[in-house]
Enzyme design. Structure first.
Site, PDB file in Angstrom:
ATOM      1  N   HIS A 234      48.412 -43.325  30.282  1.00 41.67           N
ATOM      2  CA  HIS A 234      49.462 -43.894  29.444  1.00 41.67           C
ATOM      3  C   HIS A 234      49.636 -45.395  29.716  1.00 41.67           C
ATOM      4  O   HIS A 234      49.820 -46.195  28.802  1.00 41.67           O
ATOM      5  CB  HIS A 234      50.771 -43.132  29.720  1.00 41.67           C
ATOM      6  CG  HIS A 234      51.975 -43.761  29.107  1.00 41.67           C
ATOM      7  ND1 HIS A 234      52.846 -44.542  29.831  1.00 41.67           N
ATOM      8  CD2 HIS A 234      52.452 -43.745  27.841  1.00 41.67           C
ATOM      9  CE1 HIS A 234      53.810 -44.970  29.044  1.00 41.67           C
ATOM     10  NE2 HIS A 234      53.607 -44.500  27.819  1.00 41.67           N
TER      11      HIS A 234
ATOM     12  N   GLU B 284      46.965 -47.268  28.019  1.00 40.88           N
ATOM     13  CA  GLU B 284      47.274 -47.354  26.585  1.00 40.88           C
ATOM     14  C   GLU B 284      48.143 -48.589  26.311  1.00 40.88           C
ATOM     15  O   GLU B 284      47.859 -49.384  25.412  1.00 40.88           O
ATOM     16  CB  GLU B 284      48.019 -46.083  26.139  1.00 40.88           C
ATOM     17  CG  GLU B 284      48.586 -46.149  24.734  1.00 40.88           C
ATOM     18  CD  GLU B 284      49.960 -45.505  24.631  1.00 40.88           C
ATOM     19  OE1 GLU B 284      50.107 -44.343  25.052  1.00 40.88           O
ATOM     20  OE2 GLU B 284      50.886 -46.169  24.144  1.00 40.88           O
ATOM     21  N   HIS B 285      49.178 -48.779  27.125  1.00 43.41           N
ATOM     22  CA  HIS B 285      50.035 -49.957  26.940  1.00 43.41           C
ATOM     23  C   HIS B 285      49.228 -51.252  27.108  1.00 43.41           C
ATOM     24  O   HIS B 285      49.386 -52.192  26.351  1.00 43.41           O
ATOM     25  CB  HIS B 285      51.156 -49.955  27.999  1.00 43.41           C
ATOM     26  CG  HIS B 285      52.374 -49.195  27.569  1.00 43.41           C
ATOM     27  ND1 HIS B 285      53.602 -49.781  27.469  1.00 43.41           N
ATOM     28  CD2 HIS B 285      52.556 -47.904  27.207  1.00 43.41           C
ATOM     29  CE1 HIS B 285      54.498 -48.879  27.087  1.00 43.41           C
ATOM     30  NE2 HIS B 285      53.883 -47.731  26.925  1.00 43.41           N
TER      31      HIS B 285
ATOM     32  N   GLU C  68      60.806 -46.911  29.909  1.00 40.39           N
ATOM     33  CA  GLU C  68      60.376 -45.760  29.098  1.00 40.39           C
ATOM     34  C   GLU C  68      60.582 -44.457  29.889  1.00 40.39           C
ATOM     35  O   GLU C  68      61.084 -43.466  29.362  1.00 40.39           O
ATOM     36  CB  GLU C  68      58.900 -45.929  28.698  1.00 40.39           C
ATOM     37  CG  GLU C  68      58.426 -44.876  27.710  1.00 40.39           C
ATOM     38  CD  GLU C  68      56.975 -45.074  27.275  1.00 40.39           C
ATOM     39  OE1 GLU C  68      56.315 -46.021  27.764  1.00 40.39           O
ATOM     40  OE2 GLU C  68      56.506 -44.275  26.446  1.00 40.39           O
TER      41      GLU C  68
END
Lengths: 427, 434
Positions: free
Chosen positions: A69, A72-73, A144
């Site tokens: 993840h 991905e950022h 997040e």
């Protein structure tokens, strides 16, 4: 240029498939008359892939939770700034998401498709990560993670997975924890990128009113690798067929308790259309048992034990599978008790064939309804493609589904010993 | 492949008994939909009653007295989807009935699904399951409990809740400040008798619209006319417009505390722009520049530069002329975040807009509007909003007008926008939990 055309005339659907020399597949699903064009570039790499053997090496590599993840950022950052700005200048909406098994980069646009598509192909192939940008991203992802920590629906879901699984990484949050992401470095990110972002481990899909030949030509010109890579060995810890624990509870500010319960399924050696057949059978069984037309739903609803938030689903992947159902309830334990009793009763009485036929027909109608949405088509296609099937294979599976098979799946999946309950309630 | 591409437009078919009937013709989708809307003023005396009766209607109707019967019927109709509920648009509370069914092209038999679907909705709305001349008492009690659970469960979704709470506090003296599902006290006071009388009165007098998406033929139009002529209705009641022009004297600040890890900062603003004003198009662009996407000033400065938030955006409540700026931040960062947000508003007021920001905003709004066309529900919602606002834009004319907005127009509209309320949802402990 060589490509295949696979057609489903009866349903007005078709798709084109092209394979690049690198092993990368590109699928175009034309939707004539649609305004949006929806393109994705995805890799078979998600939060569960935290231990693996890099092709060419002998020793396993273990990486911090949440790294897929995090990567991905970071891919959105390019040498000359953020790629988001370039998409925004074209008026399109880029996005990305990481699930347990995939990372998907996407955009949707109404104009300038090929310019947007070029950006997508380029940025996913060209990471640019610096120490400083990794540190800044830790702050944003930290927010997040905190956002999801405050979401009772998210928590009840992951807590159930913690109850079902003892060791498998599906029990950890996709974004990791503040502690685990603090260990992430530029070097590890590049290492994961090199391992999992090889074209042979990736897929491109385009859904919308586009010229498929132009799309394939663009892929041919933009993919920078033409060698196939050897397989990545993914390592998963041993996981027994038993659940970890049958009950898990968390206290959070909620007015009515929220619960999810489900069964652990260890039927993991299925291949091809068998996967779809098993998945469809389990979903039909969930509907037969506690769908809105079942006697159990009626009883639970009439007693005020469930409300319209009650939902159910089944997930089947290569290394894990489970069903999940729940919603709000003033008394989750009683719901569990009633479901348990109903399963025992049905095992004794047998299932009803007419109910099966009716629900099969209804389920097929609802499948066709999904074909209205470009996003749904794309998401289903990606998820199934990495399992070796396409979403349109469902159409044949629907037509061939047999009652006897359903009965077998009922006996194997709905095993009371493998059922767990997760509850979030007020202190 | 279906190659005949029909341009989908709103087509008014007829009016019968105070119910307007519209068709949006399309053949791109696998399904067709029927949407029926009853519009009412948002009012503290009726808000909970309006929220409750659709959920009682959903429980059973003539011929299909239970949820189980209804769902058996839907399953036999190739898994058709039915639901109903309420939405708030400005100071209107709208009761929505929805039906989606597989287009006849994709079913194996010759049954006409439109007629079955329409008949079903007519029964749900006008012929509910009754006992002793009123609703089924058991259904009313259960749905009261379910509605109370919705009201009490509002706090579960902190993002949604903090925005609603900000608007609510901001408009506590206006109808818009009402929560569309009412309060627990209001729900408790409802009796079966009162609810049934209310339902009968409302269903017979509220202005109503029917939107059908998909292809329908003359026979089907005649069928709708016949069914609607059987309905007993009076002349529809007149509805109020939302109050939009309201002077702000002082900025009000509120804080709630909960057991949370992340704080929510929400700022409510009054735009003083009505949807039918020329300024409305400039307002859309202003909102896009401020917080309408990754190119926006809020995203770029609060998230990308300062790393303060994972989400930060601005959104419009166009029916009421309001704007909200929402973000999720560390509980210790309120002042810093607020300062950066206010700075972005100032930048726009002084016309500090780059060519890139301006172009990206116009294009992003255009993409957003044209993308609505790929969802039957969004298209219906777009045209319903036009009716509510008394505007007559199509998606194309809306895009054209937005393209004509200049930087001067944006500065002009920016001058009208006033901060009204700052709402902060924070942790009980007020300590950072890093």
């Amino acid at each position: 240029m060589n490509f295949d055309t696979i057609e489903y005339k009866k349903y007005n659907e078709l798709f084109y498939r092209y394979e690049h020399p690198s092993g990368l597949n590109c699928i175009v699903i034309p939707k004539k008359g649609y305004y949006k064009k929806y393109a994705t570039f995805s890799t078979q790499y998600g939060s569960v892939d935290n231990e693996f053997i890099i092709p060419g090496e002998n020793e396993p590599t273990k990486v911090p939770d949440g790294i897929a993840h995090f990567l991905e950022h970071k891919l959105f950052e390019q040498k000359d700034g953020s790629v988001m700005d370039k998409f925004a200048a074209l008026g399109s909406k880029p996005n990305a998401f990481t699930s347990f098994n995939q990372t998907v980069y996407l955009f949707s646009c109404t104009d300038l498709f090929h310019e947007n598509f070029k950006l997508l192909l380029n940025f996913v192939q060209n990471p640019y990560i610096t120490d400083e940008s990794v540190e800044r991203e830790k702050k944003i992802i930290g927010q997040e993670i905190n956002m999801y920590r405050d979401d009772p629906g998210w928590r009840v879901n992951f807590n159930l997975l913690k109850a079902i699984y003892k060791n498998h990484p599906v029990r950890y949050d996709i974004a990791g924890t503040i502690e685990s992401i603090s260990e992430i470095t530029k070097e590890t990110l590049y290492q994961c990128y090199k391992t999992f972002y090889h074209p042979s481990n990736m897929l491109i899909t385009v859904v919308g009113d586009v010229d498929h030949i132009k799309v394939f030509e663009q892929v041919e010109n933009c993919i920078q690798t033409s060698e196939k890579a050897s397989e990545i060995k993914r390592i998963f810890p041993n996981e027994s067929t038993d659940i970890n624990k049958s009950y898990i509870e968390q206290n959070m500010p909620v007015s009515t308790p929220i619960f999810y319960m489900g069964f652990k399924d260890s039927n993991l050696d299925l291949e091809g259309a068998e996967i779809l057949r098993y998945e469809l059978a389990t979903k039909l069984l969930l509907s037969m048992l506690m769908g809105k037309s079942s006697r159990l739903y009626e009883e639970l609803y009439d007693k005020g034990l469930i409300n319209s938030s009650f939902e159910m689903d089944f997930s089947l992947e290569k290394s894990y599978a489970y069903s999940m159902f729940g919603g709000e309830s003033v008394n989750p334990e009683e719901v569990q008790d009633r479901i348990t009793k109903e399963i025992k009763l049905l095992k004794k009485q047998g299932l009803d064939e007419d109910t099966f036929k009716r629900l099969l027909n209804a389920s097929k109608g609802r499948f066709l309804r999904q074909l209205n949405s470009l996003e749904n088509i794309s998401r289903s296609f990606i998820n199934l493609y990495f399992k070796g099937v396409t979403m349109f294979d469902y159409l044949e599976v629907y037509d061939k589904m047999k009652f006897d098979y359903i009965t077998d799946v009922f006996d194997s999946h709905f095993d009371i010993k493998r059922m767990a309950l997760s509850v979030v309630k007020q202190k | 492949m279906i190659d005949t591409h029909v341009e989908e437009k709103l087509c008014r078919l007829f009016e019968k008994n105070g119910i307007e009937v519209y068709n949006i013709n399309s053949n791109r989708f696998k399904t067709n939909t029927i949407n029926i809307f009853f519009q009412d003023n948002l009012n503290k005396d009726t808000v909970a009653l309006n929220a409750l009766f659709p959920s009682v209607l959903r429980r059973g109707c003539k011929g299909l007295p239970t949820i189980k019967d209804i769902n058996l019927y839907l399953e036999k109709l190739y898994g058709a989807v039915f639901d109903c509920g309420i939405v708030k648009k400005g100071e209107r509370q709208i009761i929505h009935f929805y039906f989606e069914y597989i287009s006849d092209k994709y079913t194996n038999d010759s049954q006409r699904n439109f007629e079955k679907a329409f008949e079903f909705l007519m029964n749900i709305i006008f012929r509910p399951e009754l006992k002793d001349g009123s609703f089924n008492e058991q259904y009313v009690q259960q749905e009261k409990n379910n509605l109370k659970m919705i009201v009490e469960g509002r706090t579960n979704d902190k993002i949604q809740y903090s925005m609603e709470r900000c608007y609510e506090l901001m408009c506590k003296e206006e109808p818009f400040g009402l929560y569309e599902y009412g309060t627990v006290e209001q729900i408790d006071e409802i009796t079966n008798e009162k609810l049934y009388e209310h339902y009968k009165k409302k269903i017979a007098s509220l202005p109503a619209e029917i939107f059908i998406t998909g292809e329908i033929d003359e026979k089907e139009v005649a069928f709708i006319k016949e069914k609607l002529s059987l309905v007993e209705r009076s002349i529809p009641q007149k509805l109020n417009s939302s109050i939009i022009l309201k002077c702000v004297k002082d900025v009000r600040e509120y804080e709630d505390k909960m057991d949370v890890n992340q704080a929510k900062l929400c700022m409510g603003l009054r735009t003083h722009v009505q949807p039918a004003d020329n300024d409305y198009y400039a307002l859309l662009v202003f909102n896009g520049l401020l917080g309408g996407g990754m190119h926006s000033k809020l995203f770029q400065n609060v998230r990308e530069k300062a790393g303060l938030a994972y989400y930060v955006y601005s959104g419009l409540e166009k029916f009421k002329g309001l704007m909200v700026i929402a973000s999720g931040i560390d509980i210790n960062n309120k002042d810093t975040a607020q300062e950066i947000i206010m700075k972005q508003l100032e930048e726009l007021r002084s016309g500090n807009i780059t060519e890139y920001e301006y172009e990206a905003t116009l294009k992003s709004i255009k993409t957003g509007i044209m993308s609505l066309k790929d969802s039957q529900l969004y298209v219906v919602d777009f045209y319903l909003s036009q009716l509510i606002n008394g505007t007559h834009d199509t998606m194309e004319t809306l895009v054209e007008k937005i393209n004509r907005v200049t930087v001067d127009d944006i500065i002009k509209v920016a001058d009208k926008i006033q901060l009204d309320t700052v709402y902060f949802l924070t942790s009980n402990t007020q300590e950072s939990n890093k």
